[in-house]
Design a protein around this motif. Structure first.
Motif, PDB file in Angstrom:
ATOM      1  N   SER A 229      48.015 129.113 -22.943  1.00 28.02           N
ATOM      2  CA  SER A 229      47.282 128.187 -22.081  1.00 28.02           C
ATOM      3  C   SER A 229      47.428 128.794 -20.690  1.00 28.02           C
ATOM      4  O   SER A 229      48.530 128.869 -20.149  1.00 28.02           O
ATOM      5  CB  SER A 229      47.892 126.782 -22.114  1.00 28.02           C
ATOM      6  OG  SER A 229      47.740 126.183 -23.388  1.00 28.02           O
ATOM      7  N   GLU A 230      46.336 129.278 -20.135  1.00 29.47           N
ATOM      8  CA  GLU A 230      46.402 130.105 -18.940  1.00 29.47           C
ATOM      9  C   GLU A 230      46.873 129.331 -17.711  1.00 29.47           C
ATOM     10  O   GLU A 230      46.467 128.189 -17.483  1.00 29.47           O
ATOM     11  CB  GLU A 230      45.033 130.725 -18.647  1.00 29.47           C
ATOM     12  CG  GLU A 230      44.477 131.558 -19.790  1.00 29.47           C
ATOM     13  CD  GLU A 230      45.289 132.796 -20.092  1.00 29.47           C
ATOM     14  OE1 GLU A 230      46.046 133.249 -19.216  1.00 29.47           O
ATOM     15  OE2 GLU A 230      45.157 133.324 -21.218  1.00 29.47           O
ATOM     16  N   LEU A 231      47.738 129.976 -16.937  1.00 26.69           N
ATOM     17  CA  LEU A 231      48.208 129.384 -15.687  1.00 26.69           C
ATOM     18  C   LEU A 231      47.063 129.376 -14.675  1.00 26.69           C
ATOM     19  O   LEU A 231      46.434 130.414 -14.433  1.00 26.69           O
ATOM     20  CB  LEU A 231      49.384 130.183 -15.148  1.00 26.69           C
ATOM     21  CG  LEU A 231      50.056 129.661 -13.882  1.00 26.69           C
ATOM     22  CD1 LEU A 231      50.623 128.269 -14.100  1.00 26.69           C
ATOM     23  CD2 LEU A 231      51.171 130.616 -13.449  1.00 26.69           C
ATOM     24  N   THR A 232      46.797 128.228 -14.085  1.00 25.84           N
ATOM     25  CA  THR A 232      45.679 128.101 -13.144  1.00 25.84           C
ATOM     26  C   THR A 232      46.128 127.748 -11.726  1.00 25.84           C
ATOM     27  O   THR A 232      45.306 127.736 -10.807  1.00 25.84           O
ATOM     28  CB  THR A 232      44.693 127.018 -13.626  1.00 25.84           C
ATOM     29  OG1 THR A 232      45.398 125.774 -13.783  1.00 25.84           O
ATOM     30  CG2 THR A 232      44.064 127.397 -14.957  1.00 25.84           C
ATOM     31  N   ASP A 233      47.402 127.470 -11.537  1.00 29.75           N
ATOM     32  CA  ASP A 233      47.937 127.106 -10.220  1.00 29.75           C
ATOM     33  C   ASP A 233      48.208 128.381  -9.418  1.00 29.75           C
ATOM     34  O   ASP A 233      49.104 129.164  -9.775  1.00 29.75           O
ATOM     35  CB  ASP A 233      49.227 126.307 -10.403  1.00 29.75           C
ATOM     36  CG  ASP A 233      49.857 125.869  -9.096  1.00 29.75           C
ATOM     37  OD1 ASP A 233      49.504 126.429  -8.034  1.00 29.75           O
ATOM     38  OD2 ASP A 233      50.705 124.958  -9.132  1.00 29.75           O
ATOM     39  N   PRO A 234      47.478 128.655  -8.344  1.00 29.02           N
ATOM     40  CA  PRO A 234      47.657 129.915  -7.612  1.00 29.02           C
ATOM     41  C   PRO A 234      49.019 130.047  -6.947  1.00 29.02           C
ATOM     42  O   PRO A 234      49.533 131.160  -6.788  1.00 29.02           O
ATOM     43  CB  PRO A 234      46.526 129.895  -6.582  1.00 29.02           C
ATOM     44  CG  PRO A 234      46.178 128.453  -6.407  1.00 29.02           C
ATOM     45  CD  PRO A 234      46.401 127.823  -7.752  1.00 29.02           C
ATOM     46  N   ILE A 235      49.605 128.924  -6.531  1.00 32.46           N
ATOM     47  CA  ILE A 235      50.922 128.979  -5.881  1.00 32.46           C
ATOM     48  C   ILE A 235      51.988 129.361  -6.899  1.00 32.46           C
ATOM     49  O   ILE A 235      52.825 130.248  -6.665  1.00 32.46           O
ATOM     50  CB  ILE A 235      51.247 127.624  -5.213  1.00 32.46           C
ATOM     51  CG1 ILE A 235      50.225 127.321  -4.108  1.00 32.46           C
ATOM     52  CG2 ILE A 235      52.663 127.639  -4.652  1.00 32.46           C
ATOM     53  CD1 ILE A 235      50.370 125.949  -3.492  1.00 32.46           C
ATOM     54  N   LEU A 275      41.915 132.600  -8.095  1.00 30.94           N
ATOM     55  CA  LEU A 275      42.544 131.354  -8.561  1.00 30.94           C
ATOM     56  C   LEU A 275      42.497 130.275  -7.483  1.00 30.94           C
ATOM     57  O   LEU A 275      42.385 129.082  -7.790  1.00 30.94           O
ATOM     58  CB  LEU A 275      44.000 131.604  -8.970  1.00 30.94           C
ATOM     59  CG  LEU A 275      44.259 132.320 -10.293  1.00 30.94           C
ATOM     60  CD1 LEU A 275      45.754 132.286 -10.612  1.00 30.94           C
ATOM     61  CD2 LEU A 275      43.480 131.705 -11.439  1.00 30.94           C
ATOM     62  N   GLU A 276      42.585 130.677  -6.241  1.00 31.74           N
ATOM     63  CA  GLU A 276      42.542 129.704  -5.147  1.00 31.74           C
ATOM     64  C   GLU A 276      41.182 129.009  -5.062  1.00 31.74           C
ATOM     65  O   GLU A 276      41.090 127.870  -4.608  1.00 31.74           O
ATOM     66  CB  GLU A 276      42.885 130.401  -3.828  1.00 31.74           C
ATOM     67  CG  GLU A 276      44.360 130.784  -3.733  1.00 31.74           C
ATOM     68  CD  GLU A 276      44.672 131.654  -2.524  1.00 31.74           C
ATOM     69  OE1 GLU A 276      43.711 132.022  -1.804  1.00 31.74           O
ATOM     70  OE2 GLU A 276      45.856 131.963  -2.299  1.00 31.74           O
ATOM     71  N   PRO A 281      40.967 124.529 -16.649  1.00 32.40           N
ATOM     72  CA  PRO A 281      41.921 124.730 -17.742  1.00 32.40           C
ATOM     73  C   PRO A 281      41.321 125.692 -18.765  1.00 32.40           C
ATOM     74  O   PRO A 281      40.176 125.512 -19.194  1.00 32.40           O
ATOM     75  CB  PRO A 281      42.096 123.327 -18.331  1.00 32.40           C
ATOM     76  CG  PRO A 281      41.730 122.405 -17.213  1.00 32.40           C
ATOM     77  CD  PRO A 281      40.659 123.103 -16.427  1.00 32.40           C
ATOM     78  N   THR A 282      42.086 126.710 -19.137  1.00 33.75           N
ATOM     79  CA  THR A 282      41.525 127.796 -19.938  1.00 33.75           C
ATOM     80  C   THR A 282      42.526 128.256 -20.995  1.00 33.75           C
ATOM     81  O   THR A 282      43.721 128.354 -20.730  1.00 33.75           O
ATOM     82  CB  THR A 282      41.154 128.995 -19.030  1.00 33.75           C
ATOM     83  OG1 THR A 282      40.174 128.571 -18.076  1.00 33.75           O
ATOM     84  CG2 THR A 282      40.592 130.162 -19.833  1.00 33.75           C
TER      85      THR A 282
END
Length: 328
Positions: A229-235, A275-276, A281-282
């Motif tokens: 489940s790919e991380l999508t949070d740029p921070i 990402l920013e 959700p991917t």
């Protein structure tokens, strides 16, 4: 997606390095297609895939060739569970179409491709094989985890040399898994709940603390597919990539011998900028095409399924003028 990249990303591997003369710029050949395919998802392409050539400047064996083929798939508004079903269905369909059934004979051994494939967490498989529950160790108990790993590996008559360099409990767990468990997974097995520390591009597990929403598929003791489940949070992603760089440096910088200079890894700032802007959700998955073909054609070596594999030269290659040492 491009084969030449400014920053090698999407995997932990030594890249081939080259130089673009017109731009006077150092470039690498891609070690994965992942980060550019994710950029396409950010750009609004909700389902993307690529069957492409990957280049990794690493060892050669019956399972490894420096140049190989992978298929990577990314689907918006999906997660690891969707990718698991997709992967299982894809492999079952390939077996049925190529072999006419799901009893695959490989190197004299029968492998059952009948779905559903086995599903088990990495920690439970290690505990089953060694009797040690590495989930009991907190992040601050690294030395205790290392001691338990050395003992478990000694009992299994496996090498423990890499344990000393492990920077976290998660890395210790993964090392024991690779040494003890991986080779025993003959029938298709989805290994779940990898440590977050070794999964810098995956989302934290929604219900299992310290784990990632990730699976790896193993067949005949070989990794065939990898999914998140790919991380999508740029921070969070920046923090993970920076931690990966630190761990790479502290564990030897990719050096394979004392004379090896190792290789550098860097943060892909363009990917973080994408990402920013926002990635939905991917779910993503990568599968080694050559290894799947090996299984379905009963080929012992990856060289048997690649038309022009990399081989040792029969005669020493002559030095080019620029490679010759200058006169003293």
């Amino acid at each position: 997606t491009p084969v030449l990249e400014a920053v090698a990303g999407g995997a932990e591997a030594r890249p081939f390095v080259t130089h673009h003369n017109a731009l006077d710029r150092r470039m690498t050949m891609r070690i994965a297609t992942e980060l550019h395919l994710k950029r396409l998802v950010v750009g609004g392409f909700e389902r993307v895939f690529e069957i492409g050539r990957i280049f990794r400047n690493e060892g050669i064996s019956t399972r490894h060739n420096p140049e190989f083929t992978s298929v990577e798939v990314y689907q918006a508004y999906a997660d690891m569970s969707d990718m698991l079903e997709l992967t299982e269905g894809l492999i079952v369909r390939c077996a049925e179409e190529v072999l006419g059934g799901l009893d695959v004979q490989y190197q004299g051994q029968s492998i059952d491709f009948t779905p559903p494939f086995r599903r088990a967490s990495m920690a439970s498989l290690v505990q089953e094989a060694t009797g040690t529950d590495f989930k009991q160790f907190q992040s601050t108990e690294l030395e205790q985890a290392k001691a338990a790993a050395v003992e478990a590996l000694a009992a299994a008559k496996c090498s423990s040399g890499a344990i000393a360099k492990c920077p976290s409990v998660g890395h210790v767990l993964n090392e024991v898994f690779e040494e003890v468990v991986e080779k025993t997974l003959i029938n298709p097995t989805f290994v779940l709940e990898h440590p977050l520390e070794i999964s810098p591009l995956a989302k934290p597990h929604r219900s299992v603390e310290g784990s990632a929403e990730r699976f790896e598929l193993f067949i005949y003791g070989r990794e065939l597919a990898n999914s998140f489940s790919e991380l999508t949070d740029p921070i969070d992603q920046r923090a993970r990539l920076e931690a990966q760089i630190t761990n790479h440096a502290t564990s030897g910088g990719g050096k394979e011998s004392k004379d090896d200079a190792g290789y550098d890894v860097a943060v892909d700032e363009d990917f973080l900028t994408a990402l920013e802007y926002g990635m939905p959700p991917t779910g993503g998955m990568g599968l080694g095409v050559d290894r799947l073909v090996m299984l379905l054609t009963d080929s012992a070596s990856i060289r048997d399924v690649i038309a022009f594999p990399v081989l040792k030269s029969l005669t020493p290659l002559k030095e080019s003028p620029e490679e010759k040492p200058s006169d003293p």
